[in-house]
Design a protein around this motif. Structure first.
Motif, PDB file in Angstrom:
ATOM      1  N   ASN A  58     -66.236   1.132   0.089  1.00  0.00           N
ATOM      2  CA  ASN A  58     -65.086   1.435  -0.773  1.00  0.00           C
ATOM      3  C   ASN A  58     -63.950   0.445  -0.520  1.00  0.00           C
ATOM      4  N   ALA A  59     -63.714   0.121   0.775  1.00  0.00           N
ATOM      5  CA  ALA A  59     -62.667  -0.856   1.092  1.00  0.00           C
ATOM      6  C   ALA A  59     -62.963  -2.197   0.447  1.00  0.00           C
ATOM      7  N   ARG A  60     -64.228  -2.588   0.443  1.00  0.00           N
ATOM      8  CA  ARG A  60     -64.613  -3.868  -0.170  1.00  0.00           C
ATOM      9  C   ARG A  60     -64.390  -3.843  -1.684  1.00  0.00           C
ATOM     10  N   LEU A  98     -60.763  -5.188  -6.305  1.00  0.00           N
ATOM     11  CA  LEU A  98     -60.033  -4.835  -7.531  1.00  0.00           C
ATOM     12  C   LEU A  98     -58.540  -5.101  -7.372  1.00  0.00           C
ATOM     13  N   LEU A  99     -57.993  -4.727  -6.227  1.00  0.00           N
ATOM     14  CA  LEU A  99     -56.576  -4.969  -5.983  1.00  0.00           C
ATOM     15  C   LEU A  99     -56.265  -6.459  -5.958  1.00  0.00           C
ATOM     16  N   MET A 100     -57.101  -7.222  -5.267  1.00  0.00           N
ATOM     17  CA  MET A 100     -56.873  -8.670  -5.184  1.00  0.00           C
ATOM     18  C   MET A 100     -56.951  -9.308  -6.575  1.00  0.00           C
ATOM     19  N   ASP A 101     -57.942  -8.910  -7.354  1.00  0.00           N
ATOM     20  CA  ASP A 101     -58.070  -9.458  -8.713  1.00  0.00           C
ATOM     21  C   ASP A 101     -56.843  -9.095  -9.550  1.00  0.00           C
ATOM     22  N   GLY A 102     -56.408  -7.841  -9.435  1.00  0.00           N
ATOM     23  CA  GLY A 102     -55.241  -7.407 -10.198  1.00  0.00           C
ATOM     24  C   GLY A 102     -53.975  -8.122  -9.774  1.00  0.00           C
ATOM     25  N   LEU A 103     -53.802  -8.318  -8.475  1.00  0.00           N
ATOM     26  CA  LEU A 103     -52.623  -9.031  -7.980  1.00  0.00           C
ATOM     27  C   LEU A 103     -52.636 -10.487  -8.425  1.00  0.00           C
ATOM     28  N   ARG A 104     -53.806 -11.089  -8.442  1.00  0.00           N
ATOM     29  CA  ARG A 104     -53.877 -12.492  -8.880  1.00  0.00           C
ATOM     30  C   ARG A 104     -53.616 -12.631 -10.370  1.00  0.00           C
ATOM     31  N   GLU A 105     -53.981 -11.610 -11.132  1.00  0.00           N
ATOM     32  CA  GLU A 105     -53.630 -11.621 -12.549  1.00  0.00           C
ATOM     33  C   GLU A 105     -52.111 -11.518 -12.707  1.00  0.00           C
ATOM     34  N   LEU A 106     -51.470 -10.663 -11.936  1.00  0.00           N
ATOM     35  CA  LEU A 106     -50.012 -10.592 -11.970  1.00  0.00           C
ATOM     36  C   LEU A 106     -49.383 -11.893 -11.487  1.00  0.00           C
ATOM     37  N   GLN A 107     -49.994 -12.534 -10.526  1.00  0.00           N
ATOM     38  CA  GLN A 107     -49.484 -13.810 -10.014  1.00  0.00           C
ATOM     39  C   GLN A 107     -49.438 -14.864 -11.123  1.00  0.00           C
ATOM     40  N   ARG A 108     -50.428 -14.819 -12.020  1.00  0.00           N
ATOM     41  CA  ARG A 108     -50.441 -15.781 -13.130  1.00  0.00           C
ATOM     42  C   ARG A 108     -49.299 -15.532 -14.105  1.00  0.00           C
ATOM     43  N   ARG A 109     -48.803 -14.311 -14.131  1.00  0.00           N
ATOM     44  CA  ARG A 109     -47.753 -13.954 -15.084  1.00  0.00           C
ATOM     45  C   ARG A 109     -46.360 -13.957 -14.479  1.00  0.00           C
ATOM     46  N   TYR A 110     -46.275 -13.764 -13.156  1.00  0.00           N
ATOM     47  CA  TYR A 110     -44.970 -13.668 -12.490  1.00  0.00           C
ATOM     48  C   TYR A 110     -44.897 -14.695 -11.367  1.00  0.00           C
ATOM     49  N   THR A 111     -44.027 -15.683 -11.548  1.00  0.00           N
ATOM     50  CA  THR A 111     -43.949 -16.780 -10.575  1.00  0.00           C
ATOM     51  C   THR A 111     -43.392 -16.334  -9.228  1.00  0.00           C
ATOM     52  N   CYS A 112     -42.822 -15.133  -9.159  1.00  0.00           N
ATOM     53  CA  CYS A 112     -42.297 -14.655  -7.873  1.00  0.00           C
ATOM     54  C   CYS A 112     -43.421 -14.334  -6.887  1.00  0.00           C
ATOM     55  N   ILE A 113     -44.653 -14.168  -7.366  1.00  0.00           N
ATOM     56  CA  ILE A 113     -45.781 -13.959  -6.461  1.00  0.00           C
ATOM     57  C   ILE A 113     -46.335 -15.328  -6.090  1.00  0.00           C
ATOM     58  N   GLY A 114     -45.992 -15.795  -4.903  1.00  0.00           N
ATOM     59  CA  GLY A 114     -46.420 -17.118  -4.492  1.00  0.00           C
ATOM     60  C   GLY A 114     -47.838 -17.166  -3.989  1.00  0.00           C
ATOM     61  N   ASP A 115     -48.262 -16.102  -3.300  1.00  0.00           N
ATOM     62  CA  ASP A 115     -49.599 -16.104  -2.714  1.00  0.00           C
ATOM     63  C   ASP A 115     -50.125 -14.682  -2.660  1.00  0.00           C
ATOM     64  N   VAL A 116     -51.430 -14.551  -2.899  1.00  0.00           N
ATOM     65  CA  VAL A 116     -52.146 -13.293  -2.724  1.00  0.00           C
ATOM     66  C   VAL A 116     -53.283 -13.561  -1.762  1.00  0.00           C
ATOM     67  N   ARG A 117     -53.384 -12.758  -0.710  1.00  0.00           N
ATOM     68  CA  ARG A 117     -54.418 -13.005   0.302  1.00  0.00           C
ATOM     69  C   ARG A 117     -54.868 -11.680   0.903  1.00  0.00           C
ATOM     70  N   GLY A 118     -56.037 -11.700   1.491  1.00  0.00           N
ATOM     71  CA  GLY A 118     -56.515 -10.509   2.152  1.00  0.00           C
ATOM     72  C   GLY A 118     -58.018 -10.399   2.111  1.00  0.00           C
ATOM     73  N   ARG A 167     -60.279   3.545  -6.999  1.00  0.00           N
ATOM     74  CA  ARG A 167     -60.071   2.677  -8.167  1.00  0.00           C
ATOM     75  C   ARG A 167     -58.891   3.183  -9.001  1.00  0.00           C
ATOM     76  N   ARG A 168     -58.812   4.503  -9.168  1.00  0.00           N
ATOM     77  CA  ARG A 168     -57.717   5.085  -9.931  1.00  0.00           C
ATOM     78  C   ARG A 168     -56.379   4.806  -9.252  1.00  0.00           C
ATOM     79  N   ASP A 169     -56.356   4.926  -7.918  1.00  0.00           N
ATOM     80  CA  ASP A 169     -55.136   4.613  -7.172  1.00  0.00           C
ATOM     81  C   ASP A 169     -54.747   3.153  -7.369  1.00  0.00           C
ATOM     82  N   ALA A 170     -55.741   2.265  -7.308  1.00  0.00           N
ATOM     83  CA  ALA A 170     -55.476   0.833  -7.479  1.00  0.00           C
ATOM     84  C   ALA A 170     -54.897   0.543  -8.856  1.00  0.00           C
ATOM     85  N   ALA A 171     -55.462   1.174  -9.880  1.00  0.00           N
ATOM     86  CA  ALA A 171     -54.974   0.955 -11.246  1.00  0.00           C
ATOM     87  C   ALA A 171     -53.538   1.441 -11.386  1.00  0.00           C
ATOM     88  N   GLU A 172     -53.224   2.584 -10.774  1.00  0.00           N
ATOM     89  CA  GLU A 172     -51.856   3.113 -10.848  1.00  0.00           C
ATOM     90  C   GLU A 172     -50.876   2.167 -10.176  1.00  0.00           C
TER      91      GLU A 172
END
Length: 444
Positions: free
Chosen positions: A343-345, A350-370, A427-432
């Motif tokens: 589940n952690a994997r 999903l969280l990393m993919d979602g954060l990287r999508e936000l990174q493409r839209r918001y320049t304030c996110i400089g790096d996503v890692r984990g 997954r539901r928590d991640a989407a929220e």
């Protein structure tokens, strides 16, 4: 999730107080170094899974509590503790099945030759004991640590924690401790992931030489397998392999501090050090081992353990007691039976993919890692210059709290959103979370 409403459970004989009164009483009776989170602190009275509830029954999605590893108040863990507490709790001078059963189960998750277990009360105590083991085994005193590391709050561990000794109220670096740069491929000196591991590990020999110039040979190298206070840093490939080689060549031993990141949080692996293809000489664990119950552990090799047999008894009043071991056994059962490492994997990806999508839209996110459910999002004011933006990070944390999502910040510049929820996070928590973070960053 405002529909998740629960009633406050009031313990018999304990009065219910408002937040203002509680804050006043804390100031009067507790030391002011005991901090609270958020501009307007929360009074949390109940937990369930990945959720916390305040005195009004309002639900908050908990994205920072890596202590309640398999979820707040997991029924099976609670029941295990209740049953054993109702039967017996004593110390290790009496024989009991629980401690040996737990030692065997813990060792079964680890590669050889890690096979000798010491049980403690906390991660700090585990790291403190690891230092004693290393010094006894090597006959040396020096220690190497990473900059911004935190290994515990005992006097010996504060000396090994630049996060503390170089911070407010700290007394600075002591002579027997050497500090090397942490391997940060986003803000650090070496930024090419394909070569950074070797380059950062190449700093260890200079750290060893510095210790020797001050009259100390290295006994031990402490390194978190994933760096927490350093800013949710994932070690570059090959770092521990080369770093461990340098330390061992100098006569020292290597400690993998997994007080925050063990027990499947890394997703692909049960232990985060496995990501680096190494085996430490000593492993320290805490926090998630008991899902909030105070227990920690040290696991080492037979050779190092034998060096510790000097005639001085190692006795710990509470370490390895039957209740703690029953709880820790239940945690292992839950991780396995509920497939929480997987589940952690999955949810972590999903969280990393979602954060990287936000990174493409918001320049304030400089790096996503984990990896797995250990994730950092570094906020910057200038993406090209990678300028840390602490104010933005704090603003985001407060805005997310207003939307009932609990985050925190970490890193040398306190600008990294720290994401390490219980590994039952869904997954539901991640989407929220992603939906609400999108709204906050978009000013909606």
């Amino acid at each position: 999730m405002s529909d998740r409403i629960v009633a406050e459970t009031v313990l018999a004989g304990v009065p219910t107080r408002g937040n203002a009164e509680l804050l006043d009483l804390r100031k009067r009776y507790l030391n002011p170094t005991l901090s609270v989170s958020y501009r307007e602190p929360l009074k949390i009275v109940r937990g369930e899974g990945a959720w916390l509830y305040d005195q009004q029954g309002e639900a908050y999605l908990d994205m920072v509590n890596n202590v309640c590893h398999v979820g707040h108040c997991h029924p099976r863990v609670v029941a295990a503790g209740q049953a054993q507490m109702a039967q017996l709790n004593t110390n290790t001078r009496y024989l009991h099945d629980n401690i040996v059963e737990y030692a065997m189960r813990l060792v079964a998750t680890l590669p050889a030759p890690l096979s000798v277990v010491f049980l403690t009360n906390s991660g700090t105590e585990a790291n403190d004991l690891a230092l004693r083991l290393a010094r006894t085994h090597t006959g040396k005193r020096g220690a190497l640590v990473l900059d911004h590391a935190y290994h515990g709050h005992s006097p010996s561990m504060v000396e090994l924690s630049p996060y503390k000794f170089n911070g407010k109220g700290g007394e600075g670096q002591v002579a027997h401790v050497g500090v090397v740069d942490m391997p940060d491929v986003y803000q650090g000196a070496f930024r090419d992931p394909s070569t950074a591991g070797k380059q950062y590990a190449g700093l260890l020999p200079a750290g060893i030489a510095g210790l020797r110039e001050r009259g100390f040979d290295p006994a031990v190298f402490y390194c978190e397998s994933l760096l927490g206070c350093g800013g949710q840093i994932v070690l570059p490939d090959g770092y521990l392999r080369d770093a461990y080689a340098s330390v061992r060549a100098a006569g020292g031993v290597c400690v993998a501090d997994e007080v925050q990141v063990g027990f499947g949080r890394a997703g692909e692996h049960f232990w985060a050090f496995e990501r680096q293809g190494v085996v430490p000489d000593i492993l320290t664990v805490g926090k998630p081992i008991g899902n909030g119950h105070p227990i920690g552990a040290v696991v080492t090799t037979p050779e190092i353990a034998a060096s510790f047999v000097t005639g001085m008894e190692y006795f710990n009043t509470f370490g390895g007691n039957p209740v703690s071991c029953a709880i820790a056994l239940a945690v292992l059962d839950v991780i396995h039976e509920e497939r929480l490492q997987d589940n952690a994997r999955v949810v972590g990806n999903l969280l990393m993919d979602g954060l990287r999508e936000l990174q493409r839209r918001y320049t304030c996110i400089g790096d996503v890692r984990g990896c797995g459910l250990f994730i950092g999002a570094e906020l910057v004011s200038d993406a090209a210059a990678r300028t840390p933006d602490r104010a933005k990070a704090k603003q985001v944390v407060e805005a997310m709290k207003a939307r009932h999502v609990l985050l925190s910040t970490e890193g040398p510049d306190d600008n990294v959103l720290k994401i390490k929820p219980p590994i039952v996070f869904s997954r539901r928590d991640a989407a929220e979370f992603l939906e609400k973070l999108d709204a906050v960053l978009g000013g909606r």
